[in-house]
Scaffold this motif. Structure first.
Motif, mmCIF file in Angstrom:
data_model
loop_
_atom_site.group_PDB
_atom_site.id
_atom_site.type_symbol
_atom_site.label_atom_id
_atom_site.label_comp_id
_atom_site.label_asym_id
_atom_site.label_seq_id
_atom_site.Cartn_x
_atom_site.Cartn_y
_atom_site.Cartn_z
ATOM 1 N N TRP A 10 -10.784 -2.214 6.820
ATOM 2 C CA TRP A 10 -9.455 -1.662 6.957
ATOM 3 C C TRP A 10 -8.488 -2.592 6.230
ATOM 4 C CZ3 TRP A 10 -7.382 2.835 8.561
ATOM 5 C CH2 TRP A 10 -8.157 3.691 9.345
ATOM 6 N N TYR A 11 -7.633 -1.978 5.382
ATOM 7 C CA TYR A 11 -6.605 -2.713 4.671
ATOM 8 C C TYR A 11 -5.238 -2.151 5.056
ATOM 9 C CZ TYR A 11 -10.032 -4.785 1.468
ATOM 10 O OH TYR A 11 -11.074 -5.498 0.926
ATOM 11 N N VAL A 12 -4.224 -3.014 4.954
ATOM 12 C CA VAL A 12 -2.846 -2.580 5.177
ATOM 13 C C VAL A 12 -2.061 -2.807 3.893
ATOM 14 C CG1 VAL A 12 -2.151 -4.834 6.133
ATOM 15 C CG2 VAL A 12 -0.800 -2.792 6.635
ATOM 16 N N GLN A 13 -1.178 -1.863 3.608
ATOM 17 C CA GLN A 13 -0.336 -1.973 2.418
ATOM 18 C C GLN A 13 1.117 -1.746 2.806
ATOM 19 O OE1 GLN A 13 -0.681 1.112 -0.616
ATOM 20 N NE2 GLN A 13 -0.336 -0.394 -2.231
ATOM 21 N N GLN A 49 3.501 -3.301 -2.524
ATOM 22 C CA GLN A 49 2.672 -4.498 -2.464
ATOM 23 C C GLN A 49 1.201 -4.137 -2.593
ATOM 24 O OE1 GLN A 49 3.459 -7.346 0.631
ATOM 25 N NE2 GLN A 49 5.625 -6.835 0.703
ATOM 26 N N GLY A 50 0.388 -5.157 -2.803
ATOM 27 C CA GLY A 50 -1.045 -4.946 -2.835
ATOM 28 C C GLY A 50 -1.586 -4.757 -1.441
ATOM 29 N N LEU A 51 -2.891 -4.873 -1.312
ATOM 30 C CA LEU A 51 -3.537 -4.645 -0.031
ATOM 31 C C LEU A 51 -3.901 -5.956 0.651
ATOM 32 C CD1 LEU A 51 -3.929 -1.926 -1.580
ATOM 33 C CD2 LEU A 51 -5.981 -1.623 -0.212
ATOM 34 N N GLN A 52 -3.780 -5.940 1.958
ATOM 35 C CA GLN A 52 -4.164 -7.094 2.760
ATOM 36 C C GLN A 52 -5.275 -6.681 3.708
ATOM 37 O OE1 GLN A 52 -1.017 -8.586 5.278
ATOM 38 N NE2 GLN A 52 -2.153 -10.404 5.869
ATOM 39 N N LEU A 53 -6.309 -7.492 3.766
ATOM 40 C CA LEU A 53 -7.442 -7.165 4.635
ATOM 41 C C LEU A 53 -7.066 -7.360 6.097
ATOM 42 C CD1 LEU A 53 -10.491 -6.453 4.827
ATOM 43 C CD2 LEU A 53 -10.932 -8.910 4.794
ATOM 44 N N LEU A 54 -7.272 -6.315 6.894
ATOM 45 C CA LEU A 54 -7.036 -6.388 8.338
ATOM 46 C C LEU A 54 -8.291 -6.851 9.060
ATOM 47 C CD1 LEU A 54 -5.112 -3.168 9.421
ATOM 48 C CD2 LEU A 54 -4.323 -5.532 9.612
ATOM 49 N N SER A 61 -18.294 6.547 12.163
ATOM 50 C CA SER A 61 -16.852 6.332 12.273
ATOM 51 C C SER A 61 -16.538 4.843 12.339
ATOM 52 C CB SER A 61 -16.304 7.028 13.516
ATOM 53 O OG SER A 61 -16.787 6.402 14.703
ATOM 54 N N PHE A 62 -15.298 4.539 12.021
ATOM 55 C CA PHE A 62 -14.803 3.152 12.070
ATOM 56 C C PHE A 62 -13.311 3.239 12.357
ATOM 57 C CE2 PHE A 62 -15.276 -1.234 11.678
ATOM 58 C CZ PHE A 62 -14.462 -1.802 10.719
ATOM 59 N N HIS A 63 -12.975 3.625 13.568
ATOM 60 C CA HIS A 63 -11.577 3.843 13.942
ATOM 61 C C HIS A 63 -10.858 2.523 14.213
ATOM 62 C CE1 HIS A 63 -12.793 7.892 13.897
ATOM 63 N NE2 HIS A 63 -13.094 8.060 15.183
ATOM 64 N N LEU A 64 -9.618 2.473 13.809
ATOM 65 C CA LEU A 64 -8.773 1.277 13.975
ATOM 66 C C LEU A 64 -7.862 1.469 15.177
ATOM 67 C CD1 LEU A 64 -7.781 -1.440 12.591
ATOM 68 C CD2 LEU A 64 -6.021 -0.015 11.518
ATOM 69 N N ARG A 65 -7.728 0.416 15.980
ATOM 70 C CA ARG A 65 -6.901 0.532 17.183
ATOM 71 C C ARG A 65 -6.033 -0.694 17.366
ATOM 72 N NH1 ARG A 65 -11.854 3.006 19.501
ATOM 73 N NH2 ARG A 65 -12.623 0.943 20.028
ATOM 74 N N HIS A 75 4.102 -2.777 16.996
ATOM 75 C CA HIS A 75 5.458 -3.277 16.761
ATOM 76 C C HIS A 75 6.062 -2.550 15.583
ATOM 77 C CE1 HIS A 75 4.639 -6.584 19.523
ATOM 78 N NE2 HIS A 75 3.505 -6.779 18.882
ATOM 79 N N ILE A 76 7.361 -2.627 15.472
ATOM 80 C CA ILE A 76 8.058 -2.027 14.331
ATOM 81 C C ILE A 76 7.464 -2.539 13.028
ATOM 82 C CG2 ILE A 76 10.248 -1.857 13.095
ATOM 83 C CD1 ILE A 76 10.376 -0.220 15.527
ATOM 84 N N SER A 77 7.111 -3.802 12.997
ATOM 85 C CA SER A 77 6.595 -4.431 11.781
ATOM 86 C C SER A 77 5.220 -3.905 11.366
ATOM 87 C CB SER A 77 6.517 -5.950 11.953
ATOM 88 O OG SER A 77 5.676 -6.265 13.058
ATOM 89 N N ASP A 78 4.590 -3.132 12.232
ATOM 90 C CA ASP A 78 3.286 -2.542 11.883
ATOM 91 C C ASP A 78 3.443 -1.294 11.018
ATOM 92 O OD1 ASP A 78 2.060 -3.359 15.171
ATOM 93 O OD2 ASP A 78 1.681 -4.415 13.277
ATOM 94 N N THR A 79 4.663 -0.850 10.827
ATOM 95 C CA THR A 79 4.910 0.313 9.982
ATOM 96 C C THR A 79 4.430 0.012 8.561
ATOM 97 O OG1 THR A 79 6.796 1.088 11.268
ATOM 98 C CG2 THR A 79 6.679 1.784 8.963
ATOM 99 N N ALA A 80 3.467 0.784 8.087
ATOM 100 C CA ALA A 80 2.842 0.537 6.785
ATOM 101 C C ALA A 80 1.818 1.638 6.520
ATOM 102 C CB ALA A 80 2.154 -0.828 6.758
ATOM 103 N N GLU A 81 1.172 1.517 5.374
ATOM 104 C CA GLU A 81 0.081 2.431 5.021
ATOM 105 C C GLU A 81 -1.230 1.700 5.303
ATOM 106 O OE1 GLU A 81 1.078 5.390 3.543
ATOM 107 O OE2 GLU A 81 -0.930 6.260 3.470
ATOM 108 N N TYR A 82 -2.153 2.410 5.941
ATOM 109 C CA TYR A 82 -3.429 1.790 6.309
ATOM 110 C C TYR A 82 -4.563 2.544 5.608
ATOM 111 C CZ TYR A 82 -0.875 -0.816 9.809
ATOM 112 O OH TYR A 82 0.008 -1.670 10.424
ATOM 113 N N PHE A 83 -5.444 1.775 4.992
ATOM 114 C CA PHE A 83 -6.555 2.367 4.246
ATOM 115 C C PHE A 83 -7.882 1.889 4.822
ATOM 116 C CE2 PHE A 83 -4.334 4.395 0.839
ATOM 117 C CZ PHE A 83 -3.185 3.641 0.649
ATOM 118 N N CYS A 84 -8.741 2.864 5.040
ATOM 119 C CA CYS A 84 -10.108 2.578 5.403
ATOM 120 C C CYS A 84 -10.934 2.579 4.116
ATOM 121 C CB CYS A 84 -10.624 3.658 6.361
ATOM 122 S SG CYS A 84 -12.309 3.454 6.923
#
Lengths: 117, 113
Positions: B35-38, B42-47, B73-77, B82-91
């Motif tokens: 799972w990555y967050v963008q 910006q580029g992607l950051q590994l979660l 499946s590989f669901h993220l939870r 938080h407000i700061s979690d607002t972003a695009e998440y890529f599996c």
């Protein structure tokens, strides 16, 4: 600190000109790098695999003469968008596999926003 | 062929509420999952990542994911966003057989106060 440096972060160019984007691996040598393209509100699409010392491997549908890739050293890969057109406007991101994780994960550059006017 | 499906294009949620972002994959070979967050422009950051071992994987920023082989499946939870979690998440799935990352379409997480 950053492991992968991508430059420039943002570029605007005129239609018909060429633009070069650099991707540098700062922390380790990379025989392989990947180039992705991302359209607004869409996922990353793999464009090509950059191979040090040999030709890049392009994904189906990607024009190799349009998107020139040069992997001149173990720390640098460049993507040149030739004769750019407005439809080439996109977000381009490079990635470098992590050799310390047997290349099973990757570090990403910060991306380049290309706007062709 | 490999593929990754993220079932939700957008997930709105209130701050401090729990959230689950869904991801299903298909592959004929053994896979590694990420799972990555963008954040914008910006580029992607590994979660987090699953390579082997425990199927429950903990990552940064309080996120965790569970690898379920039978349901592919590989669901993220996250129990409290938080407000700061607002972003695009890529599996994404990496297959040693193909030596490249394949990304899902992404899920836009919007956290509201």
């Amino acid at each position: 600190g950053a492991v992968v440096s991508q430059h420039p972060s943002r570029v605007i160019c005129k239609s018909g000109t060429s633009v070069k984007i650099e991707c540098r691996s700062l922390d380790f040598q990379a025989t392989t790098m990947f180039w992705y393209r991302q359209f607004p509100k869409q996922s990353l699409m793999l464009m090509a695999t950059s191979n040090e010392g040999s030709k890049a491997t392009y994904e189906q549908g990607v024009e190799k003469d349009k998107f020139l890739i040069n992997h001149a050293s173990l720390t640098l890969s460049t993507l040149t968008v030739t004769s750019a057109h407005p439809e080439d406007s996109s977000f381009y991101i490079c990635s470098v596999p992590n050799p310390r994780q047997s290349n099973t994960e990757a570090f990403f550059g910060q991306g380049t926003r290309l706007t062709v006017v | 062929a490999q593929s990754v499906t993220q079932l939700d294009s957008q997930v709105p949620v209130f701050e401090e509420a729990p959230v689950e972002l869904r991801c299903n994959y298909s592959s004929s070979v053994s896979v590694y999952l990420f799972w990555y967050v963008q954040y914008p422009n910006q580029g992607l950051q590994l979660l987090l990542k699953y390579l082997s071992g425990s199927t429950l994987v903990k990552g940064i920023n309080g996120f965790e994911a569970e690898f379920n082989k039978s349901q592919t499946s590989f669901h993220l939870r996250k129990p409290s966003v938080h407000i700061s979690d607002t972003a695009e998440y890529f599996c994404a799935v990496f297959s040693g057989g193909y030596n490249k990352l394949i990304f899902g379409a992404g899920t836009r997480l919007a956290v509201h106060p």
